[in-house]
Design an enzyme around this catalytic site. Structure first.
Site, PDB file in Angstrom:
ATOM      1  N   GLU A  31       0.847  -1.336   0.137  1.00  0.00           N
ATOM      2  CA  GLU A  31      -0.074   0.105  -0.059  1.00  0.00           C
ATOM      3  C   GLU A  31       0.962   1.217   0.066  1.00  0.00           C
ATOM      4  O   GLU A  31       1.756   1.347   0.806  1.00  0.00           O
ATOM      5  CB  GLU A  31      -0.959  -0.047   1.310  1.00  0.00           C
ATOM      6  CG  GLU A  31      -1.849   1.224   1.187  1.00  0.00           C
ATOM      7  CD  GLU A  31      -2.765   1.280   2.399  1.00  0.00           C
ATOM      8  OE1 GLU A  31      -2.787   0.304   3.195  1.00  0.00           O
ATOM      9  OE2 GLU A  31      -3.456   2.314   2.526  1.00  0.00           O
ATOM     10  N   ARG A 255       5.157 -13.389   9.286  1.00  0.00           N
ATOM     11  CA  ARG A 255       5.863 -12.021   9.027  1.00  0.00           C
ATOM     12  C   ARG A 255       7.171 -11.917   9.637  1.00  0.00           C
ATOM     13  O   ARG A 255       7.474 -12.633  10.585  1.00  0.00           O
ATOM     14  CB  ARG A 255       5.159 -10.773   9.222  1.00  0.00           C
ATOM     15  CG  ARG A 255       4.774 -10.566  10.879  1.00  0.00           C
ATOM     16  CD  ARG A 255       3.669  -9.549  11.050  1.00  0.00           C
ATOM     17  NE  ARG A 255       4.000  -8.022  10.866  1.00  0.00           N
ATOM     18  CZ  ARG A 255       3.414  -7.465   9.714  1.00  0.00           C
ATOM     19  NH1 ARG A 255       2.426  -8.239   9.282  1.00  0.00           N
ATOM     20  NH2 ARG A 255       3.687  -6.194   9.577  1.00  0.00           N
ATOM     21  N   LYS A 265       4.130   0.852   9.750  1.00  0.00           N
ATOM     22  CA  LYS A 265       4.320   2.035   8.839  1.00  0.00           C
ATOM     23  C   LYS A 265       3.769   3.203   9.738  1.00  0.00           C
ATOM     24  O   LYS A 265       4.359   4.501   9.564  1.00  0.00           O
ATOM     25  CB  LYS A 265       3.742   1.988   7.642  1.00  0.00           C
ATOM     26  CG  LYS A 265       4.472   1.215   6.669  1.00  0.00           C
ATOM     27  CD  LYS A 265       4.018   1.479   5.153  1.00  0.00           C
ATOM     28  CE  LYS A 265       3.038   0.087   5.076  1.00  0.00           C
ATOM     29  NZ  LYS A 265       2.537  -0.189   3.612  1.00  0.00           N
TER      30      LYS A 265
HETATM   31  P1  ATP Z   1       2.596  -2.360   8.038  1.00  0.00           P
HETATM   32  O1  ATP Z   1       1.722  -3.284   8.895  1.00  0.00           O
HETATM   33  O2  ATP Z   1       3.884  -2.163   8.230  1.00  0.00           O
HETATM   34  O3  ATP Z   1       1.889  -1.131   7.974  1.00  0.00           O
HETATM   35  P2  ATP Z   1       1.326  -3.521   5.878  1.00  0.00           P
HETATM   36  O4  ATP Z   1       1.369  -5.024   5.923  1.00  0.00           O
HETATM   37  O5  ATP Z   1       0.098  -2.967   6.049  1.00  0.00           O
HETATM   38  O6  ATP Z   1       2.608  -2.993   6.796  1.00  0.00           O
HETATM   39  P3  ATP Z   1       1.461  -3.413   3.132  1.00  0.00           P
HETATM   40  O7  ATP Z   1       2.196  -2.261   2.127  1.00  0.00           O
HETATM   41  O8  ATP Z   1       0.129  -3.804   3.088  1.00  0.00           O
HETATM   42  O9  ATP Z   1       2.295  -3.049   4.367  1.00  0.00           O
HETATM   43  O10 ATP Z   1       2.509  -4.751   2.539  1.00  0.00           O
HETATM   44  C1  ATP Z   1       2.950  -4.883   1.183  1.00  0.00           C
HETATM   45  C2  ATP Z   1       3.242  -6.547   1.579  1.00  0.00           C
HETATM   46  O11 ATP Z   1       4.422  -6.541   2.584  1.00  0.00           O
HETATM   47  C3  ATP Z   1       2.220  -7.515   1.997  1.00  0.00           C
HETATM   48  O12 ATP Z   1       2.168  -8.540   1.341  1.00  0.00           O
HETATM   49  C4  ATP Z   1       2.645  -7.752   3.487  1.00  0.00           C
HETATM   50  O13 ATP Z   1       2.154  -9.086   3.874  1.00  0.00           O
HETATM   51  C5  ATP Z   1       4.114  -7.595   3.285  1.00  0.00           C
HETATM   52  N1  ATP Z   1       4.795  -7.324   4.690  1.00  0.00           N
HETATM   53  C6  ATP Z   1       4.448  -6.410   5.384  1.00  0.00           C
HETATM   54  N2  ATP Z   1       5.197  -6.426   6.591  1.00  0.00           N
HETATM   55  C7  ATP Z   1       5.945  -7.468   6.488  1.00  0.00           C
HETATM   56  C8  ATP Z   1       6.658  -8.254   7.514  1.00  0.00           C
HETATM   57  N3  ATP Z   1       7.166  -7.589   8.522  1.00  0.00           N
HETATM   58  N4  ATP Z   1       7.345  -9.296   7.180  1.00  0.00           N
HETATM   59  C9  ATP Z   1       7.013  -9.879   5.827  1.00  0.00           C
HETATM   60  N5  ATP Z   1       6.254  -9.406   5.037  1.00  0.00           N
HETATM   61  C10 ATP Z   1       5.435  -8.113   5.203  1.00  0.00           C
HETATM   62 MG    MG Z   2      -1.427  -3.723   4.541  1.00  0.00          MG
END
Ligand code: ATP
Ligand code: MG
Length: 559
Positions: A31, A255, A265
């Site tokens: 995102e 994760r 984020k």
């Molecule tokens: P955050 O929780 O940090 O805001 P998010 O999951 O909302 O992160 P996205 O931009 O939606 O962030 O993530 C893009 C991709 O990265 C998704 O497929 C998510 O599952 C993966 N991802 C995010 N954080 C991690 C992590 N700590 N380890 C592995 N994959 C991750």
């Molecule tokens: Mg997300």
């Protein structure tokens, strides 16, 4: 021996072997609401890595369904970070490109009697959802006619209603044991400008309604996401089944969590907004651009992601494992230089005044082809303040009065006396040297126990050097007592700026060698002091280096 396959590789190899898929297509779906962090790097390495390993492809898809938090600044940074890591996407897509298709599919679901417009407020919807042990309550608007739903949904789209006045929900089962099936929201009204679609839309799809369909539109074969989405998978499948579209499948892995840092984020944004760090790329941030600026190499991050593997259960990885991968890479590739971070002057009283000589220094003992360079030596030098003590305690083998030490690549010297200022601080150390030890060895075979680095005072280049410690003082910054936040766990001493460091003159020309460092960031090992890189703030008139890491693990418990 080959590494055993991880569970995703097993699934893919099966799918390819039994003909379920002829080739694979994965995607990385960030995102664009922040900069990527090291957790995303794990997901990138996994998705792009699988694509590469199995001769398939990987899409980059911006999951941009929340106009309020998203921005093109983030889109650009995300692309830059993925490229820096060394991956190429097959195509760039945006969920917002699918808004029309998603809208048409929503109309289709309404027509099938599988979606309805609900007038309840979000609070009412939440309250009527029930709990894990108690069924939810049907909305009073659940049994609207298809015609009425079609009409209301179209008017939602046309902007007739204010934010929050209505939502579109899937009509599934308010008593379903999986809470995700209790008439999940598909669309909400949001009169907000989107970074790509502008004001064209005032209804936006929810993650669960958009994600699987976007995968399906692109014909993603293996949609890999983190564990917390496993409860969403049945719903992912439900939409695809009801719409009768390409059957993408979702798979979940654990994760990445690392100690001594935060990775949401939202929290990273807060650190930036409130000025706890200098920006998203502050070298202490766990963001990819932070690691880049800190001097991490893409290779070291990829090696780290490879090393930690793919797990199905959540765990916390030790930060030192990341540093281990970094040192392993930089040890092989970074040329050695000498730099004195906290200088004190040394005068070699018996060295001819006005004389300088050039001494041969190995650029990298790990890589012969890096060859040698010449380091100027003279009567006046700088050494590290901590490399001298007037009286050497036991086991202190560095410079002390009467104790002979080796100056790296140069001579054996022995300190004789010191000069001090009015406060008792040492301002100058007087030494003698043995001319027979040129190059660093005594012809009579006598040994010294200490070797220290130095820089010729006449030739020294001044620089600012930034030293970093962990950003948080505790292992789990998110765990905090009532009334405290993760910010209370910040390490107040995470940045130390050294202003008058003395570097050997070879460091004046820090134009990076593009074959060694394609990203344009020059990296060095400063002997005994760690790995360093040139910071983006550096100019020819004011050099700035960041310490990427120390040479040894200073993070180990009880070290
Ligand atoms: P955050 O929780 O940090 O805001 P998010 O999951 O909302 O992160 P996205 O931009 O939606 O962030 O993530 C893009 C991709 O990265 C998704 O497929 C998510 O599952 C993966 N991802 C995010 N954080 C991690 C992590 N700590 N380890 C592995 N994959 C991750
Ligand atoms: Mg997300």
């Amino acid at each position: 021996m080959d590494q055993p396959l991880n569970f995703l590789e097993e699934i893919i190899e099966n799918d390819l072997a039994n003909g379920t898929h002829k080739s694979i297509l994965t995607r990385f779906p960030p995102e664009p609401n922040g900069y990527l962090h090291i957790g995303h790097a794990k997901s990138i390495c996994l998705n792009f890595g699988l694509g590469l390993k199995y001769g398939g492809k990987t899409n980059l898809r911006f999951d941009d369904t929340n106009p309020v938090k998203e921005d093109t600044e983030y889109v650009e940074s995300i692309m830059e970070d993925i490229k820096w890591l060394g991956f190429n996407w097959a195509g760039v897509y945006y969920t917002s490109d699918y808004f029309t298709q998603l809208y048409e599919w929503a109309v289709l679901l309404i027509k099938k009697g599988l979606a309805y417009v609900d007038d309840q407020s979000l609070e009412e919807i939440r309250a009527n959802r029930g709990t894990v042990t108690q069924p939810g309550k049907n909305s009073p608007w659940r049994d609207r006619s298809i015609e009425e739903n079609l009409d209301l949904f179209e008017r939602m789209k046309a902007g007739e209603f204010p934010d929050g006045a209505k939502v579109l929900r899937a009509k599934i089962d308010m008593a379903h044991p999986n809470m995700q099936f209790r008439d999940p929201i598909m669309y909400r009204i949001l009169h907000a400008s989107h970074h790509r679609t502008g004001d064209r839309w005032c209804i936006y799809p929810m993650y669960d309604y958009a994600h699987g369909q976007s995968d399906s539109i692109e014909h993603i074969t293996h949609s890999i996401c983190t564990l917390e989405f496993d409860i969403h998978r049945p719903l992912y499948d439900w939409f695809i089944e009801k719409l009768e579209i390409f059957p993408s499948h979702q798979y979940e892995f654990a994760r990445l969590n690392i100690n001594y840092t935060v990775m949401s984020k939202r929290k990273l944004l807060q650190l930036v907004k409130e000025g706890h760090v200098s920006g998203w790329d502050d070298p202490r941030m766990p963001t990819i651009c932070g690691f880049r600026r800190r001097g991490y190499t893409p290779e070291s991050i990829k090696a780290f992601c490879e090393r930690i593997g793919v797990a199905k259960r959540d765990n916390i990885i030790d930060y030192s494992l990341l540093e281990f991968s970094l040192r392993e890479d930089l040890n092989k590739r970074a040329q050695r230089r000498m730099a004195v971070l906290d200088p004190v002057k040394v005068v070699i009283d018996n060295y001819p005044e006005g004389q300088t000589e050039l001494l041969r220094a190995v650029n990298n003992p790990e890589n012969e082809s890096d060859g040698f360079r010449e380091v100027p030596f003279g009567r006046e030098l700088y050494i590290e303040r901590e490399d001298f003590m007037e009286v050497a305690p036991k086991k202190y083998f560095r410079m002390a009065i009467g104790q002979e030490v080796r100056l790296r690549y140069a001579y054996f010297v022995t300190a004789q006396s010191v000069e001090k200022d009015a406060d008792g601080n040492i301002t100058c150390i007087h030494c003698t040297y043995d001319p027979a030890t040129r190059g660093g060895d005594a012809p009579d075979g006598r040994k010294v126990k200490g070797t220290i680095h130095w820089v010729s005072a006449q030739h020294a280049v001044e620089a600012e050097v930034r030293l970093f410690d962990r950003l948080f003082a505790v292992e789990a910054p998110d765990d905090c007592p009532e009334g405290k936040t993760f910010l209370d766990n910040l390490n107040p001493d995470s940045l130390k700026v050294m202003n008058h460091c003395k570097l050997e003159p070879a460091l004046l020309n820090v134009e990076p060698d593009k074959t060694s460092w394609p990203d344009g960031i020059a990296r060095y090992q400063f002997e005994r002091m760690g790995y360093f890189c040139v910071d983006k703030d550096s100019t020819p008139d004011h050099l700035v280096f960041n310490r990427t890491s120390t040479l040894k693990d200073s993070w180990k418990k009880n070290a």
